[in-house]
Scaffold this active site. Structure first.
Site, PDB file in Angstrom:
ATOM      1  N   GLU A   1       5.266  -8.158  10.786  1.00  0.00           N
ATOM      2  CA  GLU A   1       4.919  -8.860  12.270  1.00  0.00           C
ATOM      3  C   GLU A   1       4.724 -10.352  12.306  1.00  0.00           C
ATOM      4  O   GLU A   1       5.327 -10.835  13.091  1.00  0.00           O
ATOM      5  CB  GLU A   1       3.383  -8.328  12.625  1.00  0.00           C
TER       6      GLU A   1
ATOM      7  N   VAL B   1      23.574  -2.303 -26.645  1.00  0.00           N
ATOM      8  CA  VAL B   1      23.881  -0.844 -26.408  1.00  0.00           C
ATOM      9  C   VAL B   1      23.302  -0.407 -25.199  1.00  0.00           C
ATOM     10  O   VAL B   1      21.864  -0.226 -25.097  1.00  0.00           O
ATOM     11  CB  VAL B   1      23.377  -0.151 -27.647  1.00  0.00           C
TER      12      VAL B   1
ATOM     13  N   GLU C   1      -1.804   3.830  13.715  1.00  0.00           N
ATOM     14  CA  GLU C   1      -2.753   3.370  13.092  1.00  0.00           C
ATOM     15  C   GLU C   1      -3.960   4.269  12.605  1.00  0.00           C
ATOM     16  O   GLU C   1      -4.584   4.334  11.442  1.00  0.00           O
ATOM     17  CB  GLU C   1      -3.273   1.963  13.448  1.00  0.00           C
TER      18      GLU C   1
ATOM     19  N   SER D   1      18.474   8.104 -22.533  1.00  0.00           N
ATOM     20  CA  SER D   1      18.496   9.214 -23.827  1.00  0.00           C
ATOM     21  C   SER D   1      17.389   8.792 -24.641  1.00  0.00           C
ATOM     22  O   SER D   1      16.608   7.858 -24.471  1.00  0.00           O
ATOM     23  CB  SER D   1      19.886   8.674 -24.515  1.00  0.00           C
TER      24      SER D   1
ATOM     25  N   CYS E   1      12.352   3.689  -6.821  1.00  0.00           N
ATOM     26  CA  CYS E   1      12.084   4.287  -5.353  1.00  0.00           C
ATOM     27  C   CYS E   1      13.096   5.180  -5.088  1.00  0.00           C
ATOM     28  O   CYS E   1      12.835   6.222  -4.053  1.00  0.00           O
ATOM     29  CB  CYS E   1      11.998   3.050  -4.318  1.00  0.00           C
TER      30      CYS E   1
ATOM     31  N   GLY F   1      23.040   2.910 -22.193  1.00  0.00           N
ATOM     32  CA  GLY F   1      23.111   4.220 -21.838  1.00  0.00           C
ATOM     33  C   GLY F   1      23.063   4.269 -20.686  1.00  0.00           C
ATOM     34  O   GLY F   1      23.996   4.085 -19.764  1.00  0.00           O
TER      35      GLY F   1
ATOM     36  N   CYS G   1      14.383  -1.110  -4.528  1.00  0.00           N
ATOM     37  CA  CYS G   1      13.524  -2.029  -5.731  1.00  0.00           C
ATOM     38  C   CYS G   1      14.273  -2.566  -6.959  1.00  0.00           C
ATOM     39  O   CYS G   1      13.944  -3.474  -7.472  1.00  0.00           O
ATOM     40  CB  CYS G   1      12.409  -0.910  -6.111  1.00  0.00           C
TER      41      CYS G   1
ATOM     42  N   ARG H   1     -11.187  -7.385  14.166  1.00  0.00           N
ATOM     43  CA  ARG H   1     -11.293  -6.105  14.272  1.00  0.00           C
ATOM     44  C   ARG H   1     -12.088  -5.573  13.428  1.00  0.00           C
ATOM     45  O   ARG H   1     -12.596  -4.320  13.470  1.00  0.00           O
ATOM     46  CB  ARG H   1      -9.641  -5.504  14.304  1.00  0.00           C
TER      47      ARG H   1
ATOM     48  N   ARG I   1      -1.159  -1.847   9.230  1.00  0.00           N
ATOM     49  CA  ARG I   1      -1.563  -0.529   9.659  1.00  0.00           C
ATOM     50  C   ARG I   1      -3.097  -0.232   9.594  1.00  0.00           C
ATOM     51  O   ARG I   1      -3.750   0.103   8.705  1.00  0.00           O
ATOM     52  CB  ARG I   1      -0.779   0.646   9.008  1.00  0.00           C
TER      53      ARG I   1
ATOM     54  N   GLY J   1      17.611   5.626 -26.797  1.00  0.00           N
ATOM     55  CA  GLY J   1      17.304   4.318 -25.893  1.00  0.00           C
ATOM     56  C   GLY J   1      15.817   4.254 -25.651  1.00  0.00           C
ATOM     57  O   GLY J   1      15.367   3.156 -25.918  1.00  0.00           O
TER      58      GLY J   1
END
Length: 1469
Positions: free
Chosen positions: A932, A384, A1400, A481, A58, A386, A53, A1010, A1042, A484
């Protein structure tokens, strides 16, 4: 860049010195724009650390920093910090030891953690796995204290202390990962785990486990408790036995331990374990291969050559035996003494100031405060840094540039905490002083310990601890920190309200002003602005404590979409001090998320001063004053005005009651003063498989699992750089709908930027259109853009950083056009793609629906909406295109589910036939339908560039690019009408269903098809008319995900079923049972329900097994006596049709099986591996058919040069299609080998058979093919006699979920989920269980958490894990039980091994959580006298749940939309 002489006099340009996986590194002049991740991935063989990411959300990039603890009480002890390499500044590694996943083990010699994760099925796609392994590795390493030789790790440490809250997994559902981690726990030993040769007192009543296992280790006793990492009394084992994987252990793992044998272990709840039976597993794994033909010098007695043996192989991860339904695992013992050592040279490392950089960017590393102040004096605007958790996000996503950056985390003066020793009189302490750069993890631990000692007086420290526990992920807390966090001045900061409320102050320092104080209550002056001078830095944070006798309480609160690692919606801290009469003498009410800065509710505070706290009038005046003080407008930045205002009041309401309870001023409802918390998770799987065969039906670990755990598994962007390779970056539209007035590429070209670009002029106009069904989407925008994130072109450069800079430099002039975003806007504007398909059943076929409506005793109408869902596969789309100049061919490596479509469109844009394009994929890091079709575009753009330059082109999309360009699950709206009898028998359904396609069609029409076919779910409705509509909007083009429209449709079904049940006052479970299909009835698409109908049986079984009636009665009793805490339970069925429903031609597959003369077998098929275990299952199928061990078969990748015209791996049909094709090929080979089996015996080794067959000139290669029979639905044919089935069969299941809801905030937890699935005869139960659990958790996200948002001008606002939340470890059901239907016949299926597709179908069952929450909300509404019907759309976020309760606080917090006002964000369903 030339630095000031005052700086260069102190700071020297020296190499960065550190250790990497035990090797000393001296790094000269690295790129100053590199993060630690950039450096690691530039090294050969270190591709296990992933970019998922780029914002620390993640955990895919997690590595461990091994460094010395400098705190006073732990000085000199080595600590292990899991950090996000994608954020961590490269300069921060100086003097430290960096450990990546490759450093702790490999597939030949895995770390015990890697082995257990693999064997316990904790890895599916594997992209997130190395990061999870490293987070767990840090936790395990920190659990051992070398000085005392104690190893302490409890279940609560694994689950409740946030060690995994910075890691995401989209595949597994988390349960097997936690299970693997818990094999290291020691709490039930009631003793110490100590070094080799020492023993501990062992408790024999160890808690029950879902699995049984033995562990090999070096300990001296005669009894084994069986706990890995804690088998402190295992006896010695005979020398020479191999490790569980069958490979000998290297000295690194065994230097401090002798080998042991597996022995029996008794468990209180499961059967005894015995040693694995090697003879039984030999047929599964362990192949020998014949020598080369010319090596056959020996002659048998009859004169025929004998093949001999040249080599053998085994599976990486061994297969467990199942005894009495319990898998029996054999793990290598964990010994802390054999871990990677902290390099002794680093204990003597000299900490010196240094710098490095180039003409545009410079990094400086001071090691003293004086050096830092010197830099800030010379360069007040220097950044600055950290932990860089905020800075790197600004650089990567906001295009910020910081010419001079200062890394301050190695300044020991700024990391000190005034530790309060045990012999200090706590009454003499009036403040706590924290070093400004102390890590949040250390502050959290300090506040936890001291607050416990101080009791009520330490409530401010407990408030800080609580906020820090749920701030970001552990990787960020390890390096970020307090200073920060404070200086960033975020208006939604978790910690700043606490510091303001308690009256904290800061000590700051500059070279000119020396030391001075800054009061926190006046520190924030506006949006991200403070009173801190540019040339100054914060050095200390002073937190005051109340006097010993003071009656004072401080509390903190945070509400977000997800409990762990989520930014706040509203955060608050409240402090009140009462005098001896109970009157308010001091009060602070401070909020984040209610203004552009952290803000105190000053008017409310004034109103409460002097009031009697324990008085309802005080509470009433406080809530009324807050409602008046926070007068948010409807379009407030950040959105959610009513929820935020309601939360502000609700949190104060909770605080008022908590103070009364804590000070024992009166009795309060316990539900009001406790937030929803989860406990330690548990669960079960029914591991008994009566259909288990020699290979098929066994719980074989994913064949790449161990390599995924060791970082050796290779994804597209892990492939080694190609000769003269260039890196491409797409240039994307920043508008949702506009004319392209001008695109000027010249600023992007030149030294240090792009070498070239491609756009609409780079290919013929007719080649510029693509699409899976209708070719209506341009590869490159031509004249207009129709969506935010639509590609305009692609630039390419020598490096990714240069290409990204070039893409930002392209100058584009737009002329904005009107934007359509929502389905409602599309309907109003008549903006549709051509579709026009309908389903008709019963009276609808004869156009007699009006007659039916007149006969219905009750008719219900409504509108149901369900939002989209981002795929959030951990590996973003990636591709590598390698041109061959001689043959004008293209080798295209793409993270795609669809090799054929990739091949066809690369062929189109490059102007060569398909046989000159080899589209290949080895594995994907997740896909879920998102690769897909949408993967095709990137591959094609790179192919155009590769052809133009004659050089390889590579690109992996950043997370925000991927989310902007690749679409998501379709938002869908249905306007329905249902008729029934007064006793609830359904008679008629009429519905108009709309999906939001986005700006092109992609597969939106097929998704709608579907969707329409699942609008019945499991219920028989005699008369049905369903019309599908595909809306054209200016969002990204939505695509497969899915379920492909099925989950949205079934949610609509259960919504109208709920409306009917509530309208008729019939229990919803009774209504469902009354209307379930019976065998012989017809669906709305006229397919007969046949003998494979098992929903009634599944409902009956799970109803009894989960004790549903008793739990429902218990919940009703609970809700009757609880006003502020509610529970709900829901039992939801699903039937999901298997086949490519509306694309008959896709229901085919090919396979190729080649047997080599040595007995090894090469398998190719058209399926792709994305974590779902297809490669593993297909190898099992082939091994079963050919009667060989699994490891005899190898599938290298999926390639169009081996399998032509492959259908996409989608629609849950991968196993069905490819498995049958493989069986066809194996049948051919078995027929040819039959004479040799007669000669050598039916169980003869393949090396013997292949050798003999080769000498007899028998063809040992076979191509298999299969097309799905029976199906062939024709839209518009309503003749029952001639219509063919749409689906080959239905996968079915039922889930029961139980939840608990905090009525005040909308927070909730899933207490328990039980799932029972009919998946036929499972080819691999472990993989299928993983698919079910993973799909359910993904569905839980869809229905309760994941919310895509757009700005009013059409820009996607949710573009990464910071703004888009998927479920984490703490969101799964606290008890999670899954089982398969057994005892029925599936022979009629005619599917591979009578199995069913499983990827699915279970996803919709996540809706059971939403409908359980709905029950909880309905109880609250009843308490509040709300009688209007409840419409609860998806996702049921905490906001939606809280706003549905209808209490007095909500009425006070409601923000009325004034004329002309629009919400800040847009949801597009």
């Amino acid at each position: 860049m030339e630095l000031d002489p005052s700086i260069t006099a102190v700071f020297k340009k020296t190499p960065l010195e550190f250790y990497l996986n035990g090797t000393r590194i001296q790094l000269f002049d690295p790129n100053p724009q590199w993060t630690l991740l950039d450096f690691i991935r530039s090294q050969h063989g270190l591709k296990g650390t992933k970019l998922g990411c780029g914002e620390g959300g993640c955990g895919a990039c997690t590595v461990v920093i091994q460094t010395l603890d400098t705190s006073r009480e732990r000085s000199g002890r080595v600590k292990h910090l899991a950090v996000n390499a994608c954020l961590f500044p490269l300069i921060g590694v100086v003097g430290k030891h960096i450990i990546t996943v490759e450093g702790i083990g490999n597939s030949e010699n895995p770390h015990p953690l890697q082995e257990r994760m693999a064997k316990l099925h904790g890895s599916q796609c594997g992209f997130c796995t190395p990061g999870i392994v490293m987070s767990l590795y840090a936790m395990i390493r920190n659990s051992y204290v070398p000085a005392t030789k104690e190893f302490r790790l409890r279940e609560s440490d694994v689950e409740l202390e946030g060690h995994l809250d910075g890691n995401l997994c989209r595949c597994t559902g988390y349960k097997p990962i936690l299970q693997a981690a818990k094999t290291f726990i020691t709490e039930n030993l009631k003793g110490k785990i100590v070094g080799s040769g020492e023993t501990a007192e062992v408790s024999h009543d160890s808690e029950c486990s879902e699995i049984s296992y033995t562990s090999e280790g070096a300990v001296k006793s005669n009894f084994s408790c069986g706990r890995p990492g804690g088998c402190c009394k295992d006896p010695p084992k005979t020398a020479g036995k191999s490790s569980p994987s069958g490979k000998s252990s290297s000295p690194k793992r065994s230097e401090d331990s002798s080998e042991t044998r597996s022995i029996e272990r008794s468990s209180t709840s499961e059967s005894a374990i015995s040693s694995p039976d090697e003879s039984d597993s030999a047929s599964i794994s362990g192949t020998t291969y014949g020598k080369p033909i010319k090596s056959n010098e020996k002659q048998s007695s009859d004169g025929t050559p004998v093949e001999g043996t040249k080599i053998g192989s085994q599976l990486d991860a061994s297969v467990p035996k199942i005894e009495h339904g319990v898998p029996q695992y054999d793990f290598a013992c964990y010994s802390p003494n054999t871990e990677l050592l902290f390099p002794p040279a680093l204990r003597k490392f000299d900490q010196n100031p240094l710098f490095y950089g180039n003409s545009t960017h410079v990094w400086l590393r001071p090691v003293t405060l004086k050096q830092l102040l010197l830099i800030k004096d010379a360069y007040p605007s220097a950044k600055v840094v950290g932990g860089a958790s905020e800075v790197q996000v600004e650089v990567r996503f906001k295009n910020s540039s910081f010419p001079i950056s200062i890394y301050v985390s190695d300044i020991e003066e700024l990391r000190e905490i005034d530790i309060v020793s045990n012999d200090v009189d706590l009454d003499t302490i009036y403040e706590v002083v924290l070093g400004a750069n102390t890590s949040l993890t250390d502050v959290e631990a300090f506040c936890r310990d001291l607050s416990r000692r101080l009791g009520q007086r330490g409530s401010v420290l407990e408030a800080i601890r609580k906020q820090l526990r749920y701030f970001a992920g552990r990787q960020i807390r390890n390096v970020a920190s307090l200073a920060g966090n404070i200086a960033t001045a975020s208006p939604i900061s978790d910690i700043n309200p606490v510091l303001v409320a308690c009256g904290a102050f800061l000590t700051a320092q500059s070279k000119s002003r020396v030391k001075f104080n800054l009061e926190m209550p006046t520190f924030f002056t506006g949006y991200r602005t403070t009173t801190l001078p540019d040339d100054a830095v914060i050095t200390h944070i002073h937190i005051p404590l109340p006097p010993p006798k003071a009656i004072e309480i401080t509390k903190a609160y945070k509400q977000s979409k997800r409990k762990d690692d989520d930014i706040a919606i509203v955060t608050a801290a409240f402090r009140v001090r009462l005098d001896d009469d109970g009157l308010v003498s001091e009060i602070s009410l401070v909020y984040g998320g209610m203004a552009p800065k952290t803000v105190a509710a000053t008017s409310t505070m004034k109103a409460l001063l002097g009031k009697q706290w324990h008085s309802s009038t005080t509470l009433d005046s406080g809530t009324a004053a807050l409602a008046q003080e926070f007068d948010l407008n409807f379009g407030v930045p950040g959105g959610m005005p009513t929820y935020r205002k309601t939360l502000a009041i609700s949190l104060f309401f909770r605080f008022w009651h908590e103070v009364i309870a804590d000070l024992k001023l009166g009795k309060v409802d316990p539900d009001l003063i406790t937030e929803v918390h989860r406990g330690i998770s548990s669960g079960s799987r029914d591991n008994h498989n009566p259909h288990e065969q020699k290979i098929v039906g066994k719980q074989i670990p994913h064949i790449s699992a161990l390599k995924q755990n060791t970082g050796e598994a290779q994804y597209v962007d892990d492939m080694p750089p190609q000769d003269r390779e260039l890196y491409g970056v797409m240039v994307l539209s920043s508008r949702a709908h506009a004319k392209l007035v001008e695109v000027d590429w010249s600023p992007a070209l030149g030294l240090g930027l792009a070498m070239g670009y491609v756009d609409k002029n780079s290919i013929p106009k007719e080649a510029n259109l693509w699409g899976s069904v209708v070719k209506d989407e341009p590869f490159f925008a031509d004249g207009k853009v129709f969506s935010h994130g639509q590609p305009i072109g692609l630039v390419y450069a020598e490096t990714a950083l240069r290409a990204q800079a070039a893409a930002r430099a392209v100058r584009i002039v737009y002329e904005d056009l009107p934007v359509i975003l929502t389905i409602d806007e599309a309907i109003e504007a008549g903006s549709f793609f051509k579709h026009g398909k309908m389903l008709k059943k019963g009276a609808a076929i004869e156009e007699r629906m009006e007659d039916v409506w007149e006969k219905c005793e009750r008719v219900f109408e409504g509108t149901t909406r369900i939002g989209g869902q981002e795929h959030f596969y951990l590996e973003t789309n990636a591709a590598l295109v390698i041109p061959n100049l001689e043959d004008k061919t293209f080798e295209v490596w793409s993270s795609t589910q669809n090799t054929m479509e990739t091949q066809e469109f690369v062929s189109q844009v490059t102007g060569v036939p398909s046989h000159r394009v080899d589209a290949r994929v080895k594995r994907m890091g997740g896909a879920f339908g998102g690769k897909e079709s949408r993967s095709v575009q990137l591959a094609c753009l790179l192919a155009v560039a590769a052809k133009k330059e004659g050089r390889p082109m590579r690109c992996m999309l950043n997370r925000d690019e991927d989310m902007m360009t690749t679409g998501q699950r379709h938002p869908i709206q249905s306007r329905w009408k249902v008729g029934c009898t007064s006793n609830g028998k359904l008679i008629a359904l009429e519905a108009d269903v709309y999906d939001n396609a986005g700006f092109s069609q992609d597969m939106s029409g097929a998704v709608m098809d579907r969707c329409c076919t699942h609008l019945d779910n499991c219920y028989e409705i005699p008369n049905v008319l369903i019309r599908g509509h595909v809306c054209k909007t200016n969002t990204h083009s939505n695509t497969a995900f899915r379920g492909f429209g099925g989950p949205q449709a079934m949610f609509i079904t259960e919504s109208y079923m709920t409306a009917v049940a509530e309208g008729l006052h019939i229990p919803i479970d009774e209504l469902r049972l009354r209307n379930l299909y019976k065998e012989g009835q017809l669906t709305p698409f006229l397919q007969k329900i046949d003998q494979d109908w098992h929903i009634p049986l599944l409902v009956s079984q799970i109803h009894q097994e989960a004790n549903y009636d008793a739990r429902l009665a218990s919940i009703q009793k609970f809700n009757a006596s609880h006003k502020w805490r509610k529970r709900g339970i829901s039992m939801i069925p699903t039937k999901f049709g298997l086949s490519f429903a509306t694309a008959l031609h896709l229901n085919q597959a090919g396979a190729s099986v080649k047997i080599y003369a040595d007995g090894s077998i090469l398998l190719h098929h058209g399926g792709t591996e994305m974590g779902q275990g297809l490669y593993t299952k297909m190898v099992q199928v082939a091994a079963q058919e050919l009667n060989v061990p699994i490891d005899a078969i190898f599938t290298p990748d999926s390639t169009t040069y081996q399998i032509a015209n492959a259908s996409p791996t989608a629609a849950s049909s991968g196993s069905d299609l490819n498995g049958m094709a493989i069986k066809d090929a194996c049948d051919q080979l078995n027929e040819r080998l039959a004479p040799f089996r007669e000669k050598f015996g039916k169980d003869a080794d393949m090396k013997t058979l292949a050798h003999a067959a080769y000498l007899e000139r028998v063809n040992l290669s076979a191509n298999g093919f299969w097309k799905m029979p029976r199906i062939g639905y024709t839209w518009g044919n309503y003749n029952i006699e001639t219509q063919k089935p749409m689906y080959y069969y239905f996968t079915q299941g039922v889930a029961i979920s139980e939840v608990e809801l905090d009525v005040l905030t909308g927070s909730h937890t899933v207490l328990r989920t039980d799932i029972k699935m009919d998946i036929g005869r499972s080819i691999n139960p472990a993989i299928d269980y993983g698919q079910i659990e993973g799909a359910f958790v993904q569905g839980l996200g869809l229905y309760t958490m994941e919310e895509s948002l757009w700005t009013q001008d059409g820009k996607l606002a949710t573009t990464g894990p910071g703004t888009y939340k998927i479920p984490g470890f703490s969101d799964i059901p606290q008890e999670f039980n899954v089982s398969f239907l057994q005892g029925v016949e599936w022979g009629h299926l005619r599917s591979i091994q009578s199995s069913k597709g499983v990827g699915e179908p279970p996803l919709f069952l996540g809706a059971s959580v939403l409908f359980a929450l709905r029950m909880a909300v309905m109880s609250a509404r009843k308490d509040n006298g709300v009688n209007e019907p409840l419409v609860l759309d998806s996702p049921a976020t905490p906001e939606r749940l809280r706003l549905a309760v209808g209490d007095e606080i909500l009425k006070m917090g409601t923000v009325v939309q004034r004329e002309g006002e629009k919400g800040f964000f847009v949801t597009v369903a």
